[in-house]
Enzyme design. Structure first.
Site, short mmCIF file in Angstrom:
data_model
loop_
_atom_site.label_atom_id
_atom_site.label_comp_id
_atom_site.label_asym_id
_atom_site.label_seq_id
_atom_site.Cartn_x
_atom_site.Cartn_y
_atom_site.Cartn_z
N SER A 96 -1.84 6.04 0.97
CA SER A 96 -3.00 4.94 1.38
C SER A 96 -2.91 4.51 2.47
O SER A 96 -2.26 4.49 3.36
CB SER A 96 -3.48 3.79 0.28
OG SER A 96 -3.10 4.57 -0.68
N LEU A 110 0.88 -1.11 -0.32
CA LEU A 110 0.05 0.04 -0.03
C LEU A 110 0.99 1.35 -0.01
O LEU A 110 1.89 1.15 0.77
CB LEU A 110 -0.87 -0.38 1.41
CG LEU A 110 -2.00 -0.29 1.16
CD1 LEU A 110 -2.75 -0.65 2.75
CD2 LEU A 110 -3.01 -0.15 0.35
N ASP A 111 0.88 2.13 -1.52
CA ASP A 111 1.95 2.96 -0.47
C ASP A 111 1.31 3.87 0.68
O ASP A 111 0.13 3.89 1.26
CB ASP A 111 1.69 4.19 -1.65
CG ASP A 111 -0.08 4.49 -2.30
OD1 ASP A 111 -0.02 5.40 -3.60
OD2 ASP A 111 -1.07 4.05 -2.02
N ALA A 112 2.35 5.45 0.24
CA ALA A 112 1.96 6.41 2.28
C ALA A 112 0.34 6.85 1.51
O ALA A 112 -0.08 6.75 2.44
CB ALA A 112 3.08 7.06 1.59
#
Lengths: 341, 302
Positions: free
Chosen positions: B105, B101-103
């Site tokens: 989200s 998950l990127d930062a």
């Protein structure tokens, strides 16, 4: 996936070269013991006649052959220690210095991670090198050495003995500094912050790291507080004396917290200056708790209004107390709310 | 003779889900869980030190006179096993991350410990679907499709109604269904294909672009709206771009103000651990809870 436990540190650290001093008592004891055992074995054997003129026997004597006491003493027993090792483990039992250091509570494992420290420790002689320094640190008042000059300088600036001891134990690298450097630093803090001597002493005693590192980040942080945040001089003084960590905090994180507290939570400067601990807290914690209170409709940060919640209570209470007293909800509700963010 | 620490380490095998907060890099989450597990392992009592025979010069017994010193044997613990010399018992625990998950989200992030990492790899490569909740806002367009980016254009959105939004979503869903059928490599004119489609068991084989298997609007309050998405092979940037495209289709612009993953395969948000629970005992409980589900899932996939 096999995980090798302390063996991993062995492979990763650098190898040490062994150079044990001659004067380890334990080593001599062991050599003496093996000689004793050797002679005992010979004497207890039944009669073995010395083979007379056989050249082979003279060159390769049998281990069960009887020899005289003088020859027995001259037998050289090589030490069983490895010449190279990546940890200090094989040498601790043999070396007087290392075992005394362990008994004093020195964390040898952590120190040997640094380059060349292991070799240096193995070569130290306890009575000559280590003991005088330990005694000095214990007294903190020997006048002849350079360290003593530093301590006497600090005492002249009216730092009490306990505060000097506390500063040195929190930031040991202080002892490496020259007197002029310390003088410059103390003068800078007094001038820039405009604090009295007593308050400067208090701040420096609580956070001796201020004196150790570079002054540029501290100057930057002060400028940020003044220009970006818009705090007045006396507010900055109050913040620094309450929470000195603001001076060496990360600029970006500090800005993030201040931005959230001032713009999103609508807390005025005066209130933040009154509770500067909020600038030291974790951003995620402040954010989650504020959003929870807003969701419940209890986000009231003005002291004049009813149901007022002070900033330090918002940040410092543990979760259960926060939920039961401040938010008037259960811990499960808080966790369920956290999962909706 | 295994110590308590070794027994605990051998139990640390499996998968569990964690709720990643917004603004935090996934590596930070992985590092925090690893250090918490190591803390628990190293706090177990260390094994008893080995004893070594040492001859010490002690004063003699009753037989000898008091001035004689005699070498007498005693068993003394070796300093080589002292914790200050050996350091902590455990240096590393293998903690792996599932679909990242990127930062920006937040949501369910699956982590695997020890032998669970192999299962995790298998899970990642399989065709599990993921559930997301996307929050959008009409009226502006930014460079990185989020509400914190640099604004490029601003538009009006008074003409947007729920009806129009639903029509746009239906069109997107239709396109995605077609893509699903194409990438699932089944011939549409066969009976098996029909039965698979009826039961919803169609899934893309091999490499495919992100495909949405389900899309609907759960909240509409202009300018804010919320979409619920089930997808395969996606990235969070693709989902933010989806919001932007929905805005474009409606002749306005939209940005994404939140991406939240509510389900990753069999791992749902109700069982994900929040930050207070990233400790060793909660993690072990979560592993034990998920064990039967992951085993069943792997059997079905294989």
């Amino acid at each position: 996936m096999h995980v090798c436990q302390p063996c991993v540190s062995l492979l990763l650290s650098r190898p040490l070269s062994a150079a044990l001093q001659q004067s380890t008592r334990a080593l001599h004891q062991r050599a003496h013991l093996t000689l004793l055992q050797h002679t005992l074995i010979e004497l207890s054997c039944s009669s073995y006649v010395l083979s007379s003129v056989d050249l082979d026997a003279a060159v390769h004597p049998s281990p069960l052959q009887e020899i005289s006491e003088e020859e027995a003493v001259q037998i050289h027993v090589p030490s069983a220690l490895p010449p190279e090792s990546s940890t200090l483990r094989p040498y601790v039992d043999e070396s007087e210095t290392l075992s005394k250091l362990v008994q004093l509570g020195v964390n040898l494992w952590k120190l040997e991670q640094r380059p060349n420290v292991g070799s240096m420790l193995v070569r130290l002689d306890f009575d000559a090198d280590v003991a005088p320094k330990l005694l000095l640190l214990k007294d903190l008042g020997v006048e002849e050495t350079k360290l003593g000059q530093l301590v006497s300088y600090l005492k002249s600036k009216k730092f009490s003995k306990q505060s000097v001891a506390a500063m040195v134990s929190k930031a040991p690298y202080l002892l490496n500094f020259s007197v002029e450097r310390l003088d410059n630093r103390l003068g800078f803090f007094q001038k820039q912050l405009g604090l009295s001597a007593e308050k400067t002493r208090d701040v420096v005693t609580r956070l001796p790291k201020l004196l150790c590192g570079s002054l540029e980040p501290i100057k930057e942080n002060l400028k940020v507080c003044e220009l970006e945040f818009g705090f007045r001089g006396n507010e900055i003084q109050h913040i620094v004396t309450t929470v000195p960590k603001v001076l060496i905090a990360n600029k970006r994180k500090l800005t993030q917290i201040f931005d959230f507290v001032h713009n999103t939570m609508d807390v005025p400067h005066s209130l933040i200056a009154k509770f500067p601990q909020v600038l030291n807290a974790k951003f995620l914690r402040i954010r989650e708790r504020h959003l929870f209170l807003e969701y419940l409709g209890r986000a009231q940060y003005q002291p004049s209004q009813p149901n007022y919640i002070s900033l330090d209570r918002l940040v410092f209470l543990p979760d259960e107390v926060f939920c039961s007293e401040v938010a008037l909800a259960t811990l499960e509700d808080f966790e369920r709310f956290q999962k909706t963010l | 003779m295994t110590t308590q620490a070794v027994r605990l380490f051998r139990k640390m095998n499996g998968l569990f889900a964690v709720y990643k907060p917004q603004g935090v890099h996934w590596k930070h989450v992985r590092d925090s869980t690893e250090s918490n597990l190591l803390k628990a392992l190293n706090s177990c009592p260390p094994p008893a030190p080995q004893l070594a025979l040492q001859f010490q010069l002690l004063s003699g017994g009753e037989n000898c006179s008091s001035k004689d010193v005699v070498l007498s044997p005693s068993m003394v613990p070796t300093l080589a096993d002292h914790p200050l010399v050996t350091g902590p018992q455990f240096h590393k625990v293998h903690v792996g991350v599932g679909h990242r998950l990127d930062a920006f989200s937040s949501g369910v992030l699956v982590l695997g410990v020890g032998k669970g990492n192999g299962v995790l790899e298998h899970l990642c490569k399989s065709h599990v679907t993921r559930d997301y909740t996307l929050e959008g806002e009409f009226g502006k367009a930014t460079d990185n499709f989020t509400h914190t980016g640099r604004v490029i254009e601003k538009t009006t959105y008074d003409h947007v109604t729920l009806d129009k939004l639903e029509r746009v979503l239906a069109m997107i869903q239709g396109a995605n269904q077609k893509a699903l059928i194409t990438y699932s490599q089944v011939d549409l004119h066969t009976q098996e294909a029909y039965e698979l489609a009826v039961r919803g068991l169609l899934y893309p084989h091999g490499k495919s672009p992100p495909i949405l298997t389900g899309l609907r609007c759960i909240h509409f309050n202009p300018p804010n709206f919320t979409l619920e998405v089930q997808c395969v092979n996606e990235t969070q940037k693709y989902l933010r771009k989806l919001i932007h495209e929905v805005g474009l289709e409606l002749r306005t612009s939209a940005v994404c103000s939140g991406v939240r993953r509510t389900r990753d395969g069999p791992f749902k948000v109700e069982n994900a651990l929040t930050r207070q629970h990233w400790t060793a005992d909660s993690i072990m409980q979560a592993i034990a809870h998920f064990r039967p589900k992951t085993d069943k899932r792997i059997d079905v996939n294989v």
